[in-house]
Design an enzyme around this catalytic site. Structure first.
Site, PDB file in Angstrom:
ATOM      1  CG  ASN A 198     -11.546  -1.144 -50.279  1.00 32.11           C
ATOM      2  OD1 ASN A 198     -10.454  -0.608 -50.464  1.00 32.11           O
ATOM      3  ND2 ASN A 198     -11.742  -2.016 -49.322  1.00 32.11           N
ATOM      4  NE  ARG A 214      -6.098  -0.749 -41.601  1.00 35.62           N
ATOM      5  CZ  ARG A 214      -6.964  -0.757 -42.628  1.00 35.62           C
ATOM      6  NH1 ARG A 214      -7.969   0.093 -42.686  1.00 35.62           N
ATOM      7  NH2 ARG A 214      -6.830  -1.651 -43.598  1.00 35.62           N
ATOM      8  CD  GLN A 252     -11.255  -2.610 -37.358  1.00 32.74           C
ATOM      9  OE1 GLN A 252     -11.332  -1.424 -37.529  1.00 32.74           O
ATOM     10  NE2 GLN A 252     -11.333  -3.445 -38.368  1.00 32.74           N
ATOM     11  CG  HIS A 283     -13.068  -1.463 -40.920  1.00 31.20           C
ATOM     12  ND1 HIS A 283     -11.773  -1.880 -40.754  1.00 31.20           N
ATOM     13  CD2 HIS A 283     -13.070  -0.776 -42.085  1.00 31.20           C
ATOM     14  CE1 HIS A 283     -11.035  -1.477 -41.763  1.00 31.20           C
ATOM     15  NE2 HIS A 283     -11.806  -0.810 -42.599  1.00 31.20           N
TER      16      HIS A 283
HETATM   17  P1  NDP Z   1      -2.498   4.784 -51.227  1.00 26.16           P
HETATM   18  O1  NDP Z   1      -1.316   3.884 -51.108  1.00 26.16           O
HETATM   19  O2  NDP Z   1      -2.988   5.157 -52.570  1.00 26.16           O
HETATM   20  O3  NDP Z   1      -2.241   6.136 -50.450  1.00 26.16           O
HETATM   21  C1  NDP Z   1      -1.597   6.243 -49.245  1.00 26.16           C
HETATM   22  C2  NDP Z   1      -0.921   7.599 -49.188  1.00 26.16           C
HETATM   23  O4  NDP Z   1      -0.428   7.799 -47.864  1.00 26.16           O
HETATM   24  C3  NDP Z   1       0.263   7.701 -50.134  1.00 26.16           C
HETATM   25  O5  NDP Z   1       0.105   8.894 -50.910  1.00 26.16           O
HETATM   26  C4  NDP Z   1       1.440   7.815 -49.168  1.00 26.16           C
HETATM   27  O6  NDP Z   1       2.486   8.627 -49.629  1.00 26.16           O
HETATM   28  C5  NDP Z   1       0.788   8.506 -47.990  1.00 26.16           C
HETATM   29  N1  NDP Z   1       1.561   8.422 -46.757  1.00 26.16           N
HETATM   30  C6  NDP Z   1       2.210   7.358 -46.228  1.00 26.16           C
HETATM   31  N2  NDP Z   1       2.799   7.704 -45.080  1.00 26.16           N
HETATM   32  C7  NDP Z   1       2.515   9.014 -44.869  1.00 26.16           C
HETATM   33  C8  NDP Z   1       2.867   9.940 -43.853  1.00 26.16           C
HETATM   34  N3  NDP Z   1       3.658   9.578 -42.835  1.00 26.16           N
HETATM   35  N4  NDP Z   1       2.398  11.211 -43.955  1.00 26.16           N
HETATM   36  C9  NDP Z   1       1.631  11.589 -45.008  1.00 26.16           C
HETATM   37  N5  NDP Z   1       1.282  10.730 -46.005  1.00 26.16           N
HETATM   38  C10 NDP Z   1       1.719   9.470 -45.932  1.00 26.16           C
HETATM   39  O7  NDP Z   1      -3.656   4.060 -50.387  1.00 26.16           O
HETATM   40  P2  NDP Z   1      -5.219   4.370 -50.340  1.00 26.16           P
HETATM   41  O8  NDP Z   1      -5.422   5.832 -50.455  1.00 26.16           O
HETATM   42  O9  NDP Z   1      -5.965   3.476 -51.257  1.00 26.16           O
HETATM   43  O10 NDP Z   1      -5.534   3.877 -48.861  1.00 26.16           O
HETATM   44  C11 NDP Z   1      -4.943   4.522 -47.737  1.00 26.16           C
HETATM   45  C12 NDP Z   1      -5.248   3.763 -46.474  1.00 26.16           C
HETATM   46  O11 NDP Z   1      -6.635   3.814 -46.193  1.00 26.16           O
HETATM   47  C13 NDP Z   1      -4.936   2.255 -46.528  1.00 26.16           C
HETATM   48  O12 NDP Z   1      -3.575   1.983 -46.284  1.00 26.16           O
HETATM   49  C14 NDP Z   1      -5.825   1.707 -45.464  1.00 26.16           C
HETATM   50  O13 NDP Z   1      -5.170   1.743 -44.199  1.00 26.16           O
HETATM   51  C15 NDP Z   1      -7.006   2.669 -45.439  1.00 26.16           C
HETATM   52  N6  NDP Z   1      -8.192   2.052 -46.049  1.00 26.16           N
HETATM   53  C16 NDP Z   1      -9.319   1.939 -45.274  1.00 26.16           C
HETATM   54  C17 NDP Z   1     -10.429   1.284 -45.768  1.00 26.16           C
HETATM   55  C18 NDP Z   1     -11.688   1.188 -44.960  1.00 26.16           C
HETATM   56  O14 NDP Z   1     -12.533   0.348 -45.268  1.00 26.16           O
HETATM   57  N7  NDP Z   1     -11.882   2.005 -43.948  1.00 26.16           N
HETATM   58  C19 NDP Z   1     -10.432   0.667 -47.103  1.00 26.16           C
HETATM   59  C20 NDP Z   1      -9.248   0.984 -47.879  1.00 26.16           C
HETATM   60  C21 NDP Z   1      -8.163   1.603 -47.336  1.00 26.16           C
HETATM   61  P3  NDP Z   1       3.413   8.268 -50.895  1.00 26.16           P
HETATM   62  O15 NDP Z   1       2.863   7.060 -51.573  1.00 26.16           O
HETATM   63  O16 NDP Z   1       3.346   9.545 -51.681  1.00 26.16           O
HETATM   64  O17 NDP Z   1       4.727   7.970 -50.306  1.00 26.16           O
END
Ligand code: NDP
Length: 395
Positions: free
Chosen positions: A147, A285, A314, A333
Site C-alpha cells: 500500500n 505514524r 488507534q 487511518h
Molecule cells: P520503506 O521501508 O520503503 O521506507 C522507509 C524509509 O525510512 C527507508 O528509506 C529508511 O531508510 C527511512 N528511515 C528509517 N529511519 C529513518 C530516520 N531516522 N531518518 C530518515 N529516514 C529514515 O517503507 P515505506 O516507504 O513503504 O513505508 C514507510 C512507513 O510509512 C511505514 O513504516 C509505515 O509506518 C508508514 N505507512 C503508513 C501507511 C498508512 O496507511 N498511513 C501505510 C503504509 C506505510 P533506509 O532504508 O535507507 O535505511
C-alpha cells in the site's frame, strides 16, 4: 492444525456492502522497483471487495478451513477481557492491520505461548514490541510495498488540501455559503514552494516523483542517500539530517517508520526550527510527532496546517486534541486501506501464510523480525526496540 487469530476493523455502520461504487479495479503486477505484487497460489475474493473489515476476513476463511486450520476474526481488541485477549492464549498466528492494530505488547507476547508468527496485513509493524518478538523467536512479517503507493496518493491529496485550504472551502459549500474571501484568506499555490520528505523509501520516493510535475523545489533526508541519477532526475536536494531539511521547507511530509530513532522527532524544538507557516503531512505514524507540540504549533501560527491519518493510540480517543486543533486535515487511518490496497495486502497475507504452512522461506522483503533478529526490510529500515508503550489509551 493452526489457530489463526485475525483482528480487523468493524464493518460499516450500515452493514457489509452488497454493492460497490465500481465494478473493477486496475490489476497491478509489479511495483516501480520491479518487485512483484503478491503471488499466492489463488485468492478466494473478488478484487475490489471490502476485505479489511470483520466480514471481509481478508478473504482467508475458505483457504484456512479447507486446509484444516481455524480462523478466529474479531474487532474487539482492547482491555483484558477483550475477545482478542481471550483467544490469544492458544493462537499460533496473529494477523492485524495498522488501521486497527492488535497491539502486541511484551505482556501479550508473554502470554501467547504458542505464538510463532505475527503478520501485519499492510506495512508498519511498530504495533508489535519487536524486541519482545526477537527475544521469543517469533517471526514478524508485513506485506512490503502493498500500500505504499496508496499512501503516496493520500499524501499528495493532503498537501494540496492544506496549501489550497480545500477543507474549509468545501465546508462553506455545505453550510450554504459563497464566502470566497473566507475560503482564500489561507489559500496558496504549491508551485515554487520547497517541499521535503523525511525518508525517501518506497512511499517517500513515490511522493517525490508525484510532486515533480508541480514545479516545486524538492528536498529529502534519509539514512541512505538515493542513487545520484535519481537525485538528478528529480532535482533533489539531500539533507544529512532532519534539522537541515525543515529549516528550508514550506511543506514537510513524513514517510519514515516509527522506531526509536523517529519517535517524537517532531517536538517543540524541531517545529521551532521550521519556517513560520509551514505545513506538515504525516501519514507515517502518529508517535513520530509530539502530540501536544503539534497543537501548540498550530495554535501559535508556527504551523499553518497539519494533516495525516495516523494517530496514537488507534482508535484515537474521542478527546484526542488532534480532532479539534485548528487548521488540520486529519482522517482516520485510511490511506493504506483503499479497496485497491486491500486486494494486494490480503493476497500478500495469504502468500505469507502459504509459505509458512509449507515451511518455505517468507519473501525476504516481507520480513521484519526472523530468527531472533531484525531481518529483511526490518534490518534495513528499523532499529530494535518497543514502540507500543501507551497503547492502553486506545478507544
Ligand atoms: P520503506 O521501508 O520503503 O521506507 C522507509 C524509509 O525510512 C527507508 O528509506 C529508511 O531508510 C527511512 N528511515 C528509517 N529511519 C529513518 C530516520 N531516522 N531518518 C530518515 N529516514 C529514515 O517503507 P515505506 O516507504 O513503504 O513505508 C514507510 C512507513 O510509512 C511505514 O513504516 C509505515 O509506518 C508508514 N505507512 C503508513 C501507511 C498508512 O496507511 N498511513 C501505510 C503504509 C506505510 P533506509 O532504508 O535507507 O535505511
Amino acid at each position: 492444525m493452526v489457530k489463526v487469530l485475525c483482528v480487523l476493523y468493524p464493518d460499516p455502520v450500515d452493514g457489509y456492502p452488497k454493492t460497490y461504487a465500481r465494478d473493477e479495479i486496475p490489476k497491478i503486477d509489479h511495483y516501480p522497483d520491479g518487485q512483484t505484487a503478491p503471488t499466492p497460489s489463488a485468492i478466494d475474493f473478488k478484487p475490489g471487495e471490502l476485505l479489511g473489515s470483520v466480514s471481509g476476513e481478508l478473504g482467508l476463511r475458505k483457504f484456512l478451513e479447507d486446509a484444516g486450520h481455524t480462523l478466529v476474526v474479531t474487532s474487539d481488541k482492547e482491555g483484558k477481557n477483550s475477545t482478542f485477549d481471550k483467544e490469544l492464549a492458544d493462537a499460533e498466528v496473529v494477523i492485524s492491520q495498522p488501521f486497527w492494530p492488535a497491539y502486541m505488547t511484551a505482556e501479550r507476547i508473554a502470554k501467547a505461548n504458542k505464538l510463532k508468527l505475527i503478520i501485519t496485513a499492510g506495512i508498519g509493524s511498530d504495533h508489535t514490541d519487536l524486541q519482545a518478538a526477537m527475544d521469543k523467536g517469533i517471526t514478524v512479517a508485513e506485506v512490503t510495498y502493498s500500500n505504499s503507493l496508496s499512501v503516496a496518493e493520500h499524501v499528495m491529496m493532503m498537501i494540496l488540501a492544506l496549501v489550497r485550504n480545500y477543507i474549509p472551502s468545501y465546508g462553506w459549500v455545505i453550510k450554504g455559503g459563497w464566502n470566497i474571501a473566507d475560503c482564500v484568506e489561507r489559500s496558496y499555490d504549491l508551485e515554487g514552494m520547497n517541499v521535503g520528505t523525511v525518508a525517501a523509501g518506497r512511499i517517500g520516493l513515490a511522493v517525490l516523483r508525484r510532486l515533480k510535475p508541480f514545479d516545486v523545489k524538492l528536498h529529502y533526508t534519509d539514512k541512505h542517500r538515493l542513487p545520484a541519477e535519481v537525485e538528478k532526475e528529480l532535482g533533489l536536494t539531500y539533507h544529512p539530517n532532519v534539522e537541515s531539511l525543515v529549516k528550508v521547507c514550506d511543506v514537510v511530509t513524513i514517510n519514515a517508520p516509527l522506531h526509536p530513532e523517529t519517535e517524537n522527532m517532531f517536538n517543540d524544538k524541531l517545529i521551532g526550527m521550521m519556517k513560520r507557516g509551514s505545513y506538515i503531512v504525516n501519514t507515517a505514524r502518529g508517535k513520530i510527532c509530539d502530540r501536544d507540540a503539534i497543537v501548540r504549533g498550530l495554535e501559535s501560527g508556527q504551523l499553518a496546517g497539519y494533516a495525516g491519518d495516523v494517530w496514537f493510540p488507534q482508535p484515537a480517543p474521542k478527546d484526542h486534541p488532534w480532532r479539534t486543533m485548528p487548521h488540520h486535515g486529519m482522517t482516520p487511518h485510511v490511506s493504506g486501506t483503499s479497496l485497491s490496497a486491500q486486494t494486494r495486502y490480503a493476497a500478500g497475507t495469504r502468500e505469507i501464510l502459504e509459505s509458512y504452512f509449507a515451511d518455505k522461506p517468507i519473501r525476504t522483503e516481507y520480513l521484519i523480525v526472523d530468527k531472533g533478529k531484525l531481518a529483511g526490510t526490518g534490518a534495513k529500515s528499523y532499529t530494535a526496540g518497543d514502540m507500543t508503550k501507551g497503547t492502553e489509551r486506545a478507544a
